[in-house]
Scaffold this motif. Structure first.
Motif, PDB file in Angstrom:
ATOM      1  N   ARG A  28      -3.477   9.313  -5.485  1.00 31.96           N
ATOM      2  CA  ARG A  28      -2.946   8.188  -6.232  1.00 31.96           C
ATOM      3  C   ARG A  28      -4.066   7.642  -7.114  1.00 31.96           C
ATOM      4  NH1 ARG A  28      -0.944   4.476  -1.951  1.00 31.96           N
ATOM      5  NH2 ARG A  28      -3.088   3.902  -1.766  1.00 31.96           N
ATOM      6  N   PRO A  29      -3.827   7.466  -8.411  1.00 31.31           N
ATOM      7  CA  PRO A  29      -4.913   7.031  -9.294  1.00 31.31           C
ATOM      8  C   PRO A  29      -5.448   5.650  -8.921  1.00 31.31           C
ATOM      9  CG  PRO A  29      -3.007   7.764 -10.561  1.00 31.31           C
ATOM     10  CD  PRO A  29      -2.570   7.667  -9.136  1.00 31.31           C
ATOM     11  N   GLY A  30      -6.755   5.536  -8.958  1.00 24.28           N
ATOM     12  CA  GLY A  30      -7.383   4.229  -8.797  1.00 24.28           C
ATOM     13  C   GLY A  30      -7.413   3.533 -10.142  1.00 24.28           C
ATOM     14  N   LEU A  31      -7.999   2.357 -10.156  1.00 24.09           N
ATOM     15  CA  LEU A  31      -8.027   1.587 -11.384  1.00 24.09           C
ATOM     16  C   LEU A  31      -8.964   2.248 -12.384  1.00 24.09           C
ATOM     17  CD1 LEU A  31      -6.440  -0.992 -11.812  1.00 24.09           C
ATOM     18  CD2 LEU A  31      -8.541  -2.238 -11.510  1.00 24.09           C
TER      19      LEU A  31
ATOM     20  N   SER B  16     -12.696   0.281  -4.603  1.00 20.65           N
ATOM     21  CA  SER B  16     -13.245   1.487  -5.225  1.00 20.65           C
ATOM     22  C   SER B  16     -13.141   2.694  -4.303  1.00 20.65           C
ATOM     23  CB  SER B  16     -14.704   1.254  -5.624  1.00 20.65           C
ATOM     24  OG  SER B  16     -15.475   0.936  -4.486  1.00 20.65           O
ATOM     25  N   MET B  17     -12.693   2.499  -3.076  1.00 18.05           N
ATOM     26  CA  MET B  17     -12.530   3.620  -2.150  1.00 18.05           C
ATOM     27  C   MET B  17     -11.055   3.958  -1.938  1.00 18.05           C
ATOM     28  SD  MET B  17     -12.059   5.274   0.787  1.00 18.05           S
ATOM     29  CE  MET B  17     -11.908   4.468   2.353  1.00 18.05           C
ATOM     30  N   LEU B  18     -10.225   2.955  -1.687  1.00 17.86           N
ATOM     31  CA  LEU B  18      -8.840   3.213  -1.280  1.00 17.86           C
ATOM     32  C   LEU B  18      -7.885   3.381  -2.458  1.00 17.86           C
ATOM     33  CD1 LEU B  18      -8.589   0.733   1.724  1.00 17.86           C
ATOM     34  CD2 LEU B  18      -8.611   3.212   1.858  1.00 17.86           C
ATOM     35  N   ALA B  19      -8.378   3.198  -3.682  1.00 10.83           N
ATOM     36  CA  ALA B  19      -7.549   3.375  -4.871  1.00 10.83           C
ATOM     37  C   ALA B  19      -6.283   2.523  -4.823  1.00 10.83           C
ATOM     38  CB  ALA B  19      -7.196   4.853  -5.080  1.00 10.83           C
ATOM     39  N   TYR B  20      -6.451   1.264  -4.515  1.00 14.33           N
ATOM     40  CA  TYR B  20      -5.348   0.315  -4.622  1.00 14.33           C
ATOM     41  C   TYR B  20      -5.955  -1.027  -5.001  1.00 14.33           C
ATOM     42  CZ  TYR B  20      -6.265  -2.382  -0.307  1.00 14.33           C
ATOM     43  OH  TYR B  20      -6.814  -3.207   0.641  1.00 14.33           O
ATOM     44  N   GLN B  21      -5.102  -1.984  -5.365  1.00  9.99           N
ATOM     45  CA  GLN B  21      -5.613  -3.292  -5.733  1.00  9.99           C
ATOM     46  C   GLN B  21      -5.101  -4.358  -4.765  1.00  9.99           C
ATOM     47  OE1 GLN B  21      -6.054  -0.537  -8.197  1.00  9.99           O
ATOM     48  NE2 GLN B  21      -4.356  -1.565  -9.186  1.00  9.99           N
TER      49      GLN B  21
ATOM     50  N   LEU C  22      -0.109   7.997 -15.771  1.00  4.75           N
ATOM     51  CA  LEU C  22       0.579   8.340 -14.513  1.00  4.75           C
ATOM     52  C   LEU C  22       1.546   9.518 -14.593  1.00  4.75           C
ATOM     53  CD1 LEU C  22       1.640   5.236 -12.439  1.00  4.75           C
ATOM     54  CD2 LEU C  22       0.510   7.304 -11.658  1.00  4.75           C
TER      55      LEU C  22
ATOM     56  N   PHE D 175     -10.634  -5.368 -16.373  1.00  3.74           N
ATOM     57  CA  PHE D 175      -9.748  -5.010 -15.260  1.00  3.74           C
ATOM     58  C   PHE D 175      -8.360  -4.646 -15.796  1.00  3.74           C
ATOM     59  CE2 PHE D 175      -6.543  -5.844 -12.132  1.00  3.74           C
ATOM     60  CZ  PHE D 175      -7.098  -5.559 -10.899  1.00  3.74           C
TER      61      PHE D 175
ATOM     62  N   GLN E 173      -1.857   3.229 -15.909  1.00  7.16           N
ATOM     63  CA  GLN E 173      -0.402   3.239 -16.089  1.00  7.16           C
ATOM     64  C   GLN E 173       0.001   4.304 -17.105  1.00  7.16           C
ATOM     65  OE1 GLN E 173       1.950   1.212 -14.401  1.00  7.16           O
ATOM     66  NE2 GLN E 173       0.109   1.031 -13.174  1.00  7.16           N
TER      67      GLN E 173
ATOM     68  N   TYR F 286      -1.057  -3.745  -4.095  1.00 11.30           N
ATOM     69  CA  TYR F 286      -0.143  -2.814  -4.766  1.00 11.30           C
ATOM     70  C   TYR F 286      -0.929  -1.574  -5.159  1.00 11.30           C
ATOM     71  CZ  TYR F 286      -2.335  -4.352  -9.126  1.00 11.30           C
ATOM     72  OH  TYR F 286      -3.252  -4.636 -10.100  1.00 11.30           O
ATOM     73  N   THR F 287      -0.186  -0.508  -5.429  1.00 10.71           N
ATOM     74  CA  THR F 287      -0.824   0.718  -5.874  1.00 10.71           C
ATOM     75  C   THR F 287      -0.486   0.938  -7.337  1.00 10.71           C
ATOM     76  OG1 THR F 287       1.111   1.983  -5.226  1.00 10.71           O
ATOM     77  CG2 THR F 287      -0.643   1.754  -3.590  1.00 10.71           C
ATOM     78  N   ASN F 288      -1.125   1.917  -7.939  1.00  5.22           N
ATOM     79  CA  ASN F 288      -0.976   2.077  -9.377  1.00  5.22           C
ATOM     80  C   ASN F 288       0.299   2.800  -9.787  1.00  5.22           C
ATOM     81  OD1 ASN F 288      -3.315   0.767 -10.420  1.00  5.22           O
ATOM     82  ND2 ASN F 288      -4.489   2.330  -9.367  1.00  5.22           N
ATOM     83  N   HIS F 289       1.033   3.360  -8.823  1.00  5.20           N
ATOM     84  CA  HIS F 289       2.259   4.046  -9.233  1.00  5.20           C
ATOM     85  C   HIS F 289       3.504   3.218  -8.923  1.00  5.20           C
ATOM     86  CE1 HIS F 289       1.682   5.030  -5.091  1.00  5.20           C
ATOM     87  NE2 HIS F 289       2.660   5.868  -4.994  1.00  5.20           N
ATOM     88  N   VAL F 290       3.316   1.921  -8.687  1.00  3.72           N
ATOM     89  CA  VAL F 290       4.448   1.051  -8.416  1.00  3.72           C
ATOM     90  C   VAL F 290       4.552   0.071  -9.582  1.00  3.72           C
ATOM     91  CG1 VAL F 290       3.173  -0.758  -7.189  1.00  3.72           C
ATOM     92  CG2 VAL F 290       5.484  -0.206  -6.476  1.00  3.72           C
TER      93      VAL F 290
ATOM     94  N   PHE G 204       0.816  -1.207   0.000  1.00  2.00           N
ATOM     95  CA  PHE G 204       0.000   0.000   0.000  1.00  2.00           C
ATOM     96  C   PHE G 204       0.857   1.267   0.000  1.00  2.00           C
ATOM     97  CE2 PHE G 204      -2.949   3.138   1.934  1.00  2.00           C
ATOM     98  CZ  PHE G 204      -4.020   2.976   1.070  1.00  2.00           C
TER      99      PHE G 204
ATOM    100  N   ARG H 193     -16.579  -3.693  -8.541  1.00  2.83           N
ATOM    101  CA  ARG H 193     -16.814  -4.643  -9.638  1.00  2.83           C
ATOM    102  C   ARG H 193     -17.566  -5.860  -9.114  1.00  2.83           C
ATOM    103  NH1 ARG H 193     -12.580  -3.249 -13.774  1.00  2.83           N
ATOM    104  NH2 ARG H 193     -11.756  -1.353 -12.847  1.00  2.83           N
TER     105      ARG H 193
ATOM    106  N   ASN I   2     -11.469  11.275  -1.947  1.00  2.00           N
ATOM    107  CA  ASN I   2     -12.426  10.826  -2.968  1.00  2.00           C
ATOM    108  C   ASN I   2     -13.281  11.962  -3.499  1.00  2.00           C
ATOM    109  OD1 ASN I   2     -11.897   8.018  -3.316  1.00  2.00           O
ATOM    110  ND2 ASN I   2     -12.761   7.668  -1.288  1.00  2.00           N
TER     111      ASN I   2
ATOM    112  N   GLY J 293     -10.631  -7.474  -6.633  1.00  2.00           N
ATOM    113  CA  GLY J 293      -9.352  -6.949  -6.168  1.00  2.00           C
ATOM    114  C   GLY J 293      -9.203  -5.448  -6.322  1.00  2.00           C
ATOM    115  N   ASP J 294     -10.234  -4.786  -6.852  1.00  2.00           N
ATOM    116  CA  ASP J 294     -10.155  -3.349  -7.141  1.00  2.00           C
ATOM    117  C   ASP J 294     -10.935  -2.585  -6.076  1.00  2.00           C
ATOM    118  OD1 ASP J 294     -10.289  -0.800  -8.192  1.00  2.00           O
ATOM    119  OD2 ASP J 294     -11.629  -1.344  -9.845  1.00  2.00           O
TER     120      ASP J 294
ATOM    121  N   THR K 160     -19.595   1.469  -7.421  1.00  2.00           N
ATOM    122  CA  THR K 160     -18.606   1.426  -8.498  1.00  2.00           C
ATOM    123  C   THR K 160     -17.706   0.204  -8.352  1.00  2.00           C
ATOM    124  OG1 THR K 160     -17.249   2.894  -7.139  1.00  2.00           O
ATOM    125  CG2 THR K 160     -18.509   3.912  -8.909  1.00  2.00           C
TER     126      THR K 160
END
Lengths: 455, 367
Positions: free
Chosen positions: B300-303, A400-405, B176, B165, B173, A365-369, A329, B147, B331, A397-398, B145
């Motif tokens: 930090r961007p979400g999916l 929708s609140m914490l913006a991580y997977q 970013l 996904f 990505q 993991y987060t999206n900037h790693v 995270f 899935r 949010n 795994g997504d 929202t």
């Protein structure tokens, strides 16, 4: 003290145990950020050769933060069983590693030795272990705990149902919660991270999740992961609460940055035993993660594996129901890529189990790693082999609140079927009674959230 | 949830889908028609149509209309197909993206020509085989929202949710490393200063310590251009998402300015910080001594979502302050998050509380 070796003909010398411990770590961007990482790959291994000769007593006597100035150190040192410690104090870390892995050492023996360990010894031995060592060693150690059901029994794998919603919509959270239940997720807890952590919002989510637990008679417990002071306020006001949660750090200064102290946690623990609705005796839930001390400038010059191990030592004081590292995270400045996240996930789980706390993992993991879903699916498979107590259940795994997977409802179902693991026994009976599971496998009815629209 | 609530939610979804318009060429295959719906064809072999040798539909040799026939066979064998939406929904939900080769009589070799499978109308399609309550399932999916209602192949995902996904991860990505559009900052009248990051986004990611400190030049410029000691000082920072600032700042900034004015509070000169971390609030607090400092920063961007912004608030921030001394609203984004206009009003409300109690963060909660 002298710490040095020749390696491939070159001399490597380390000024003190703190520097030696940092340089012995697997490569982590956080240790580099802190100026603690080995300069070369060979220096790293030289550090390990030296560290393998260090006896346990030296680590007992050199905690990362002095006893006098840090309450986390005091909690850990005061909890040591001196009889056990005196039996093992002269073991070197290298010998300790071999003892943990030996065929003649079983889980019960390790649980006893846990009582004589401090966090620095646990981190030290983890540094000497390869990934498969960490998996094999942890797999020997079962730590179970009971709240409304039992987690951590051999042959089981549990899942925290984490149905977060970006604006805490009770309908939206309930919808994701139903999806998760229909896949057999929720035996660890129904654990919601609120976007709005005000007391009114937390109370609303406690009521809603408790309503679902009652309507379906689910053998589980709810938890709203706001600041612990807010949860305590709700609990005092009569909100139905299953577990009290808090993120913790491995130093007093780190905990201050979270707005907590040992006194506050003591008070919360007493309050939980008095007012939480489940059977117990375990009512506490802690999350940790390598790098959080450094990010609060509260690492006191020590590496992130040592600081992480200290979190588990602190958590043990509260007889927790569940503890997990939220391993990926924190972001690339502490764990740069998939390999570092996987390594940290295995270290954290092993160190928690060796400490004697019921460890799960938020493999994430987060999206900037530089990692992706494949990398945490890999980690979840490795940790299942290591006997991890539970994973997160997040819709696909997504979060929708914490913006991580993280791991998904599907993932725990898959890992159970792959490794022939079962949910917590009480929860499995509930799933069987509803017809969602039979003989440890999902039935045709499973995977349909509208199943739960009947009540 | 009772049936009235479900109906209510379902109605809202229908309105939203109707408002989003119909896909061009949606009449190629009538919704719910029994042939040529690639959805079943696509799923059937994966779900295990045991009586038939399993060859994937996309593996069909030229001239062999493998896709439609497998779709028909799955139905003939009684495998429960994905139920067609019933009632008014069936008129509103467009069909799945259609591969022309899947339409009988049009199979001339292989031609895969998909409309955007990530479009909203396909995103929310229920994929649970034989749900207990099909309309209820629609309503559940519409309520979040997250899935959900994605169904399964054994314990795993179906192919389309899996690829969607991956598509969302991919677009995040790709987004970013973008920077905030200068023109937008000019339009809003914001000047730009920078933290101590000198090595671009990569260094920004690896050195949070440098992103928490204003550089020397920034200290000078801010000191010259901003009045000290205001009740509210607003600062925007890129953080981890330029898109979040671009989407929300133009909406939230006027609300903050007007809100402060109507509350009788003095308002400092807002500016923008490039390569910004939350901790930079301490430097700004020391420099400008505002009562309440508000930092609007890209999350930090979400999916598949890079437009989410946070607002951090601190009462008289200074060196050494931590997150425990701050409050946060996260949010902030349109359609599903906290609307930026509402967020602006909420920030002013929170700032007023801080001014009244002279504290922010954990102290405010326990006090």
């Amino acid at each position: 003290m002298l710490f040095r070796t020749r390696l491939h003909g070159k001399l490597y010398e380390f000024p003190d145990i703190r520097v030696l411990m940092g340089k012995a770590n697997e490569e982590k961007s956080g240790d580099r950020l802190a100026g603690l990482a080995a300069q070369t790959a060979t220096e790293r291994i030289a550090a390990r050769f030296v560290l393998a000769e260090v006896p346990l007593w030296l680590l007992r006597e050199n905690p990362a933060v002095p006893y006098e100035s840090d309450e986390v150190t005091r909690v850990i040192q005061d909890a040591v069983n001196e009889t056990v410690y005196n039996e093992i104090r002269d073991w070197t870390l290298g010998a300790f590693r071999e003892w943990l892995l030996a065929d003649t050492t079983d889980g019960e023996m390790i649980r006893r030795v846990s009582g004589g360990l401090t966090a620095e010894m646990i981190a030290g031995v983890a540094k000497l272990m390869s990934n498969m060592d960490l998996i094999y060693g942890a797999a020997k150690i079962r730590v179970s705990a009971h709240c409304n059901n039992t987690m951590g029994l051999p042959g089981t794998l549990c899942s925290r149902n984490q149905p977060n919603h970006p604006t805490d919509s009770p309908e939206g959270i309930r919808a994701a919660l139903f999806e998760g239940l229909s896949y057999g997720s929720g035996d660890s807890a129904i654990g919601i991270n609120p976007a709005d952590d005000s007391p009114a919002s937390v109370a609303r989510l406690l009521d809603m999740s408790y309503g679902v637990i009652k309507a379906w008679n689910i053998p589980t417990q709810n938890c709203i992961l706001a600041h612990i002071a807010t949860q305590m306020q709700c609990l005092r006001a009569g909100s139905p609460t299953g577990l009290l949660f808090q993120s913790i750090a491995g130093s007093q200064k780190g905990n201050e940055s979270f707005g907590i102290s040992v006194d506050l946690l003591d008070e919360a623990y007493a309050l939980a035993r008095k007012y939480c609705f489940p059977t117990g005796p375990s009512y506490m839930y802690f999350e940790t993660g390598q790098g959080s001390e450094l990010s609060a400038d509260a690492h006191h010059g020590w590496d992130q594996v040592v600081m992480e191990a200290r979190c588990y030592g602190l958590s043990k004081r509260y007889n927790p129901y569940q503890v997990n590292s939220v391993v990926g995270f924190i972001g690339p400045e502490y764990l740069f890529n998939a390999a570092q996240i996987q390594r940290a996930g295995l270290e954290d789980h092993f160190m928690g189990k060796l400490t004697g706390v019921p460890m799960g993992c938020d493999a994430c993991y987060t999206n900037h790693v530089s990692a992706d879903q494949n990398s945490i699916e890999n980690l979840a498979v490795m940790l299942s082999a290591a006997g991890c107590n539970y994973f997160m259940g997040v819709p696909m795994g997504d979060d929708s609140m914490l913006a991580y997977q993280s791991t998904s409802y599907h993932d725990t179902a898959t890992l159970r079927q792959l490794f022939k693991l079962r949910p917590a026994p009480e929860f499995e009976r509930w799933l069987e009674d509803l017809g969602l599971m039979k003989d440890g496998r999902l039935t045709e009815k499973a995977g349909d959230p509208s199943f739960f629209l009947r009540r | 949830m009772d049936d009235v609530q479900i109906a209510h939610i379902a109605e809202a979804v229908i309105r939203e889908i109707a408002a989003s318009g119909t896909r061009p060429g949606a009449d190629v295959v009538p919704p719910g028609s029994s042939s040529g719906r690639p959805e079943e064809a696509f799923r059937a072999p994966l779900q295990g149509d045991r009586d038939r040798p399993l060859s994937p539909p996309w593996d069909g040799q030229a001239e062999t209309p493998a896709v439609p026939s497998s779709g028909l066979s799955s139905r003939a064998k009684g495998y429960p197909p994905t139920p067609s939406p019933v009632g008014p929904l069936s008129r509103s939900v467009p069909p799945e993206p259609v591969c022309p080769a899947a339409v009988p009589g049009k199979a001339v070799g292989l031609a895969v020509d998909l409309p955007d499978p990530a479009a909203p109308e396909f995103r929310c399609k229920p994929r649970v085989a034989d749900p207990v309550h099909p309309e209820g399932l629609q309503a559940l999916i519409a309520s979040t929202t997250a899935r959900i209602g994605v169904g399964r192949s054994g314990p795993r995902y179906g192919t389309k949710p899996l690829l969607l996904f991956q598509a969302d991860h991919a677009t995040t990505q790709d987004a970013l490393f973008r920077e905030v559009d200068r023109r937008l900052l000019d339009e809003l009248g914001l000047f730009t200063v920078q933290t101590r990051i000198t090595g671009g986004k990569q260094e920004y990611l690896l050195r949070p310590d440098l992103g928490r400190r204003l550089n020397e030049e920034a200290g000078q410029i801010v000191g010259e251009r901003c009045p000290k000691g205001r009740n509210i000082q607003v600062v925007a920072g890129d953080g981890l998402s330029a898109a979040a600032i671009e989407a929300n700042l133009p909406k939230v900034l006027p609300v903050l300015e007007q809100g402060a004015r109507s509350a009788g509070l003095t308002f400092g000169t807002p500016f923008f910080v490039k390569y910004c971390r939350v901790g930079v609030m301490n430097d700004i607090g020391t420099l400008l001594e505002p009562d309440v400092l508000v930092l609007l920063i890209g999350e930090r961007p979400g999916l598949g979502r890079a437009d989410s912004m946070s607002a951090y608030l601190a009462y008289r921030p200074k060196a050494g302050d931590t997150d425990a001394d701050r409050d946060m609203i996260c949010n902030i984004f349109e359609r599903g998050g906290i609307n930026p206009l509402e967020a602006g009003a909420f920030v002013i409300q929170l700032a007023q509380q801080m001014l009244q109690h002279r504290v922010s963060g954990v102290g405010r909660k326990s006090g």
